[in-house]
Design a protein around this motif. Structure first.
Motif: not given
Length: 150
Positions: A141-150, A2-6, A27-30, A133-139
């Motif tokens: 994604n949201k955490k990275v935007l929180e950390i780096f701001g939008v 299987y392959q997932l690209k994000h 890693l734990k933060k995200i 697996v998709k849910e973990i990447f979605e999480f």
């Protein structure tokens, strides 16, 4: 296999983005807290080729799983690869790519994996592994935007 690209846009400069993601301590933060992510060995501030990271996760039914990954390739400011050495997957190969774009960084993950147990693994993938697996990447994604701001 299987392959997932994000892909994700990170609104920061390449050096700041790289510094964050190349630190195993972040890693734990995200990672979702319900995953029970816990690093078991001492790890440095910055990754390097050959680094082994041992941790436990509890992805389902609160059952802890031991997992060991190795950082197999690092190209500063460009990409790194982690591969499972021990864990729930038959194969786990995760590429993390970083590319400077206007206004920030495009981060791309390419995850290739194989689940053990033949037909039962295929059923498990269809029933819950793929969505988890998709849910973990979605999480992330949201955490990275929180950390780096939008």
């Amino acid at each position: 296999m299987y392959q997932l690209k994000h892909k994700q846009f990170v609104p920061t400069d390449l050096e700041t983005c790289w510094d964050f993601f190349s630190s195993p301590n972040n890693l734990k933060k995200i990672t979702p807290s319900y995953m029970g992510f816990h690093v078991k060995n001492e790890i440095p501030e910055k990754m390097y080729e050959g680094l082994m990271i041992e941790y436990t996760v509890t992805p389902m039914l609160n059952i802890p799983m031991n997992w060991i990954t190795e950082i197999t390739k690092v190209e500063h400011l460009s990409y790194f690869v982690d591969e499972q050495r021990k864990g729930p997957y038959k194969i786990w190969h995760h590429e993390h790519h970083f590319r400077k774009v206007e206004g920030g960084v495009e981060m791309e993950d390419i995850l290739s994996y194989v689940i053990p147990f033949g037909i039962f693994g295929k059923i498990a993938h269809a029933l819950f592994v793929k969505s988890k697996v998709k849910e973990i990447f979605e999480f992330r994604n949201k955490k990275v935007l929180e950390i780096f701001g939008v």
